[in-house]
Each structure stands twice: as structure tokens, then as C-alpha cells.
Design an enzyme around this catalytic site. Structure first.
Site, PDB file in Angstrom:
ATOM      1  N   THR A  86       0.861  -1.184   0.000  1.00 47.27           N
ATOM      2  CA  THR A  86       0.000   0.000   0.000  1.00 47.27           C
ATOM      3  C   THR A  86       0.898   1.234   0.000  1.00 47.27           C
ATOM      4  OG1 THR A  86      -0.187  -0.082   2.423  1.00 47.27           O
ATOM      5  CG2 THR A  86      -1.984  -1.078   1.165  1.00 47.27           C
ATOM      6  N   SER A 114       5.069  -1.123  -1.788  1.00 46.53           N
ATOM      7  CA  SER A 114       4.601  -0.381  -2.968  1.00 46.53           C
ATOM      8  C   SER A 114       5.757   0.368  -3.602  1.00 46.53           C
ATOM      9  CB  SER A 114       3.514   0.609  -2.543  1.00 46.53           C
ATOM     10  OG  SER A 114       3.264   1.538  -3.584  1.00 46.53           O
ATOM     11  N   TYR A 138       4.664  -0.772 -10.744  1.00 46.37           N
ATOM     12  CA  TYR A 138       3.887  -0.233 -11.850  1.00 46.37           C
ATOM     13  C   TYR A 138       4.887  -0.090 -12.981  1.00 46.37           C
ATOM     14  CZ  TYR A 138       0.087   0.958  -8.675  1.00 46.37           C
ATOM     15  OH  TYR A 138      -0.940   0.892  -7.780  1.00 46.37           O
ATOM     16  N   THR A 164       1.478  -4.929 -10.879  1.00 43.45           N
ATOM     17  CA  THR A 164       0.057  -4.592 -10.743  1.00 43.45           C
ATOM     18  C   THR A 164      -0.529  -4.388 -12.127  1.00 43.45           C
ATOM     19  OG1 THR A 164       0.444  -3.641  -8.588  1.00 43.45           O
ATOM     20  CG2 THR A 164      -1.545  -2.923  -9.726  1.00 43.45           C
ATOM     21  N   LYS A 273      -0.472  -9.109 -10.167  1.00 42.50           N
ATOM     22  CA  LYS A 273      -1.419  -8.776  -9.096  1.00 42.50           C
ATOM     23  C   LYS A 273      -2.568  -7.997  -9.717  1.00 42.50           C
ATOM     24  CE  LYS A 273      -1.658  -5.885  -4.895  1.00 42.50           C
ATOM     25  NZ  LYS A 273      -2.451  -4.738  -5.343  1.00 42.50           N
ATOM     26  N   SER A 295      -7.028 -10.078  -7.261  1.00 48.47           N
ATOM     27  CA  SER A 295      -7.179  -8.806  -6.548  1.00 48.47           C
ATOM     28  C   SER A 295      -7.997  -7.852  -7.393  1.00 48.47           C
ATOM     29  CB  SER A 295      -5.780  -8.207  -6.295  1.00 48.47           C
ATOM     30  OG  SER A 295      -5.875  -6.914  -5.729  1.00 48.47           O
ATOM     31  N   HIS A 297      -7.692  -4.616  -6.276  1.00 52.00           N
ATOM     32  CA  HIS A 297      -7.038  -3.418  -5.734  1.00 52.00           C
ATOM     33  C   HIS A 297      -7.828  -2.870  -4.533  1.00 52.00           C
ATOM     34  CE1 HIS A 297      -3.752  -0.788  -7.466  1.00 52.00           C
ATOM     35  NE2 HIS A 297      -4.110  -0.071  -6.410  1.00 52.00           N
ATOM     36  N   ARG A 300     -10.670  -0.396  -5.331  1.00 52.47           N
ATOM     37  CA  ARG A 300     -10.305   0.995  -5.656  1.00 52.47           C
ATOM     38  C   ARG A 300     -10.217   1.249  -7.149  1.00 52.47           C
ATOM     39  NH1 ARG A 300      -7.816   3.263  -1.165  1.00 52.47           N
ATOM     40  NH2 ARG A 300      -6.146   4.398  -2.196  1.00 52.47           N
ATOM     41  N   GLY A 330     -10.614  -7.377   1.501  1.00 52.00           N
ATOM     42  CA  GLY A 330     -11.700  -7.597   2.459  1.00 52.00           C
ATOM     43  C   GLY A 330     -11.409  -8.589   3.570  1.00 52.00           C
ATOM     44  N   ILE A 331     -10.160  -9.014   3.704  1.00 56.32           N
ATOM     45  CA  ILE A 331      -9.830  -9.995   4.750  1.00 56.32           C
ATOM     46  C   ILE A 331      -9.679  -9.252   6.077  1.00 56.32           C
ATOM     47  CG2 ILE A 331      -8.070 -11.646   5.531  1.00 56.32           C
ATOM     48  CD1 ILE A 331      -7.668 -12.130   2.392  1.00 56.32           C
ATOM     49  N   ARG A 332     -10.555  -9.557   7.004  1.00 58.20           N
ATOM     50  CA  ARG A 332     -10.595  -8.799   8.260  1.00 58.20           C
ATOM     51  C   ARG A 332     -10.614  -9.708   9.481  1.00 58.20           C
ATOM     52  NH1 ARG A 332      -9.335  -5.856   4.868  1.00 58.20           N
ATOM     53  NH2 ARG A 332     -10.422  -4.010   4.073  1.00 58.20           N
ATOM     54  N   GLY A 351      -4.396  -5.520   3.241  1.00 61.00           N
ATOM     55  CA  GLY A 351      -4.011  -4.138   2.962  1.00 61.00           C
ATOM     56  C   GLY A 351      -4.353  -3.192   4.093  1.00 61.00           C
ATOM     57  N   ARG A 352      -5.598  -2.731   4.135  1.00 58.40           N
ATOM     58  CA  ARG A 352      -5.967  -1.656   5.062  1.00 58.40           C
ATOM     59  C   ARG A 352      -5.734  -1.963   6.550  1.00 58.40           C
ATOM     60  NH1 ARG A 352      -9.501  -1.625   0.811  1.00 58.40           N
ATOM     61  NH2 ARG A 352      -9.816   0.322  -0.316  1.00 58.40           N
TER      62      ARG A 352
END
Ligand SMILES: Cc1cc2nc3c(=O)[nH]c(=O)nc-3n(C[C@H](O)[C@H](O)[C@H](O)COP(=O)(O)O)c2cc1C
Ligand SMILES: CC(C)CC(=O)C(=O)O
Length: 409
Positions: A86, A114, A138, A164, A273, A295, A297, A300, A330-332, A351-352
Site C-alpha cells: 500500500t 509499494s 507499476y 500490478t 497482481k 485482486s 485493488h 479501488r 476484504g480480509i478482516r 491491505g488496510r
């Protein structure tokens, strides 16, 4: 890794971490980190897709010894989970990527960095010690920039590059647009020298013609800074390397990216990815990638795209074990990792939650996020009656239909 008994009583779940982190980030950072493209429905579905599955636990099996570890990128990873790349982590905490690298190294968890980090890839490698790192790429229109970055990654000991492939243009992130997102002046996109100070550093440090040539090139690039936005081809990016101008590259195709990258990146592995269909998974294999990350992303890019967990089965089927298949989005919770593996993924990336950990307490916060997920995953394996990761299979999962009935997979 032993089951952890240490608790942070303020924060026992990733959901609580998300809430705590919310208040610790300034509005621009919070919006940039948390939002998805357009209405955010894919972002939400990445997470809710996990609720469509339930675990079928088996009992009276000796689960006194659980091995959560898996081999990956030449190391034994503590659990089948890595930290997804990220961008710009110093927005969340002054130590940014260094804090993440230290927490990952201590937990024995691979870190994805990243290209658009606020710390150089060399400094991250140093903070990681012997822990495995992979570099997200990238591919720029100006290939020379990519070559330089790849060479540096090789030298610093990165094991793989993750190309990516879901960003020919940047997705439309409305909060980012409304906030006129801009990296604060005290931070920089560290892997690319792009301000006058950097140019001086290059000239002074190298003291040779290569350094001043590079500085000249940078000066020339600064002449224009228009890139690609909103799905519309503008002028080719010739200004400083910023994520708005340089991350998206609409010219990339399978033929001219993967064979070239494999040659330049060797001996690092080359992964893609951002795969979301069986068709593209087959093309990736045709082009001899070392692995695939399913993925979108983190919701996003293309809003309305399938949740990654829903895209996973067709990719797993198409790949048919020829290369590893990873998934993110979404893995939480540790049970999400279990479900993704039961659906055929070999490994997950988060990620988040790591960004929220950083915002909460820097390295300690990242360690907390990793520990919560690791402990939950271990407990899930134990309660489902599985002692080895390789034994997690679709036998342990059912899908809930809309009317509440379950169907075996
Ligand atoms: C703030 C932010 C920045 C990101 N930056 C990058 C990046 O630079 N390169 C990249 O390939 N993916 C990037 N991603 C996507 C992540 O690698 C990953 O696919 C996604 O975050 C997984 O979803 P999750 O956040 O729900 O776990 C970014 C995601 C977020 C939230
Ligand atoms: C375009 C990047 C530098 C960051 C990114 O991938 C993201 O914000 O999702």
C-alpha cells in the site's frame, strides 16, 4: 509461533482497530486509505463475500499441535498471509514503511512494498533484516525508470516483483478528487528523486557524470506533469514521478510487459497482481508468470467488479495448481483466511488493516493487526479440526444460498 496471550484491551478485533484508527488519521489520509472507487460497492462486497460461506468444523481430532506456517519466497512464513503493498505509509505514521517492515520481520510475515512508498526500498530492506520482501511494480511508460527500480530491488535482496495489472487508468475515487489529495510537503515518493533537494543529493553523492545526467533527466521530466486521469488519454507522463501521473499505464499488454519483465527481473520471481478471471489466469500462465494474485485493488479500481472471493474459484480452476494463486481484498478476520484457503487460495494478503495498525501505534499497531489475524487463524484451524495448512480444503466449507440453505462445494 505460539498462540499469543497478550491482549490490547482497547482493541481485540480488526473492526475495533478500524474504528480507533479512524480518529487518528487526518481527513485526507483517512479518505485516501479507506475509500473505494465510485459508490464503493465492490469494496463492501470484498468483505461481505466472506459471509456467504460457513465452516464445517470436525471434532475429536488431536489439535494440540497446530502448524500455521507455509513456505513462501524462500522462507517459512508464520501464517498464509502477507502484507499487501500500500502506497505512502508515512501518511499514517512518521515511521511508515519502516515500522511495517520491522513488525513483519518480527512476526515472520512477508512484506509487499509499494513502488510508491514514502521510504526507499533499500531502507525497507535494511529494516527487514533477513525477512522476505517483495516489490510491487507499476511499469512506467519510460521503461528506464522501471529498469532502475528493478535493478535496485535485486541488489537489495527482494525475492519477487508483483506487477500490478489492474491500473491502466486510476479508478475514480471521489473523496480523493474532492479533497484534492496531495502528499504533504514533508513527505516524498522516496524511490524516485523528484524534488530539487533530491537532485542536489544525486549530484553531490555521486559526484560523477552519471549523477548529473540523472539530475538533468529529472529536470527535463519536470517540464510537464500531465498524466492519465479518469480513463482519458492525456499527454504522456514526462514530469516528476507522481502516482497520479505515472502509476497508470494504458499502453501495457501481455506481450510487451511480461516477457520483458521476466528478463529484466531475473532472478526475482515475476507475479501478476490484479487478476479477476479464469481467462486472464490462463494468459498469465501462458506468459510463464511465477504466481497470480487475485485482486481488485481493494475495490479501488473497477467498481462493480466481482468480489475477489467470488472471482477466486474460477481462477483456481483455470490454474489447476500450475502456479500458486493468492488473494487479497476484504480480509478482516482469521476465519476469512481459512475460507479463502478452503476455496483454493494458497495465500492471502491484507491491505488496510496494516494501515490502521500504523495509524494506531506505528510498529506496535502493525504487530497488533498481524497478531490478531494470526491468533484468529490459529484458533480457527484448531476449532475446525485441522492441524496443517495444506489440509485446509473445500470439505471444510459450505455456501449459504440466499434463502439460507447451505450447499456443499
Ligand atoms: C491506501 C491504499 C494504497 C494502495 N496502494 C497500492 C499500490 O501502491 N500498489 C498496489 O498494487 N496496490 C495498492 N493497493 C491495493 C492493495 O495492495 C491491496 O490490493 C488491497 O488493499 C487489498 O484489500 P484490503 O485493503 O481490503 O485488504 C493499495 C490499497 C490501499 C487501501
Ligand atoms: C496509485 C498508487 C500509487 C496507489 C494505489 O495503488 C492506490 O491508491 O490504490
Amino acid at each position: 509461533m505460539a498462540h499469543s496471550t497478550e491482549h490490547d484491551l482497547n482493541c481485540l478485533t480488526i473492526a475495533e482497530l478500524e474504528k480507533i484508527a479512524r480518529d487518528r488519521m487526518d481527513k485526507q489520509t483517512r479518505d485516501y486509505y479507506n475509500e473505494g472507487a465510485d459508490s464503493g460497492s465492490t469494496l463492501a462486497e470484498n468483505q461481505s463475500a466472506y459471509n456467504k460461506y460457513r465452516i464445517r468444523p470436525r471434532v475429536l481430532r488431536d489439535v494440540s499441535r497446530i502448524d500455521t506456517s507455509v513456505p513462501i519466497f524462500g522462507q517459512r512464513n508464520a501464517i498464509p498471509m502477507g502484507v499487501a503493498p500500500t502506497a505512502m505509509q508515512r501518511l499514517a505514521h512518521s515511521e511508515g514503511e519502516i515500522a511495517t517492515a520491522r513488525a513483519c520481520a518480527k512476526a515472520g510475515i512477508v512484506m509487499g512494498l509499494s513502488s510508491f512508498s514514502t521510504t526507499t526500498l533499500e531502507d525497507v530492506a535494511e529494516a527487514s533484516g533477513h525477512n522476505a520482501n517483495v516489490l510491487q511494480l507499476y511499469l512506467f511508460e519510460e521503461k528506464q525508470h522501471s529498469i532502475e527500480l528493478i535493478e535496485r530491488a535485486k541488489k537489495a535482496g527482494y525475492k519477487a516483483v508483483l506487477l500490478t495489472v489492474d491500473t491502466p487508468y486510476l479508478g475514480r475515487r471521489n473523496l480523493e478528487i474532492r479533497n484534492q489529495f496531495k502528499l504533504p510537503a514533508h513527505l516524498k515518493i522516496a524511490n524516485f528523486a523528484e524534488n530539487p533537494d533530491d537532485m542536489e543529493e544525486i549530484e553531490n553523492e555521486s559526484g560523477d557524470s552519471q549523477g548529473s545526467q540523472q539530475a538533468k533527466k529529472i529536470r527535463r521530466r519536470r517540464a510537464s506533469s500531465v498524466g492519465y486521469q479518469n480513463g482519458e488519454r492525456r499527454v504522456a507522463p514526462t514530469g516528476p514521478i507522481t502516482f497520479h501521473s505515472h502509476a497508470p499505464n494504458p499502453l501495457l499488454s501481455w506481450e510487451d510487459s511480461i516477457p520483458w519483465l521476466k528478463e529484466v527481473a531475473h532472478p526475482m520471481e515475476v507475479w501478476v497482481k490484479g487478476i479477476a478471471t479464469g481467462e486472464d489466469a490462463l494468459l498469465a500462465i501462458h506468459h510463464k508468470v511465477d504466481g497470480i494474485v487475485v485482486s481488485n485493488h481493494g475495490g479501488r479500481q473497477l467498481n462493480g467488479a466481482l468480489a475477489t472471493l467470488d472471482a477466486l474459484p474460477e481462477v483456481v480452476e483455470a490454474v489447476n495448481k500450475r502456479v500458486p494463486v493468492h488473494v487479497d481484498g476484504g480480509i478482516r478476520h482469521g476465519t476469512d483466511i481459512f475460507k479463502a484457503l478452503a476455496l483454493g487460495a494458497d495465500f492471502c494478503w491484507i491491505g488496510r488493516p496494516v494501515l490502521w495498525g500504523l495509524a494506531y501505534k506505528g510498529e506496535e499497531g502493525v504487530a497488533l493487526a498481524l497478531r490478531l489475524l494470526s491468533d484468529e487463524f490459529r484458533l480457527c484451524m484448531s476449532l475446525a479440526g485441522v492441524t496443517r495448512v495444506s489440509d485446509i480444503s473445500k470439505e471444510y466449507l459450505v455456501k449459504m444460498n440466499r434463502d439460507g440453505f447451505v450447499s456443499k462445494l
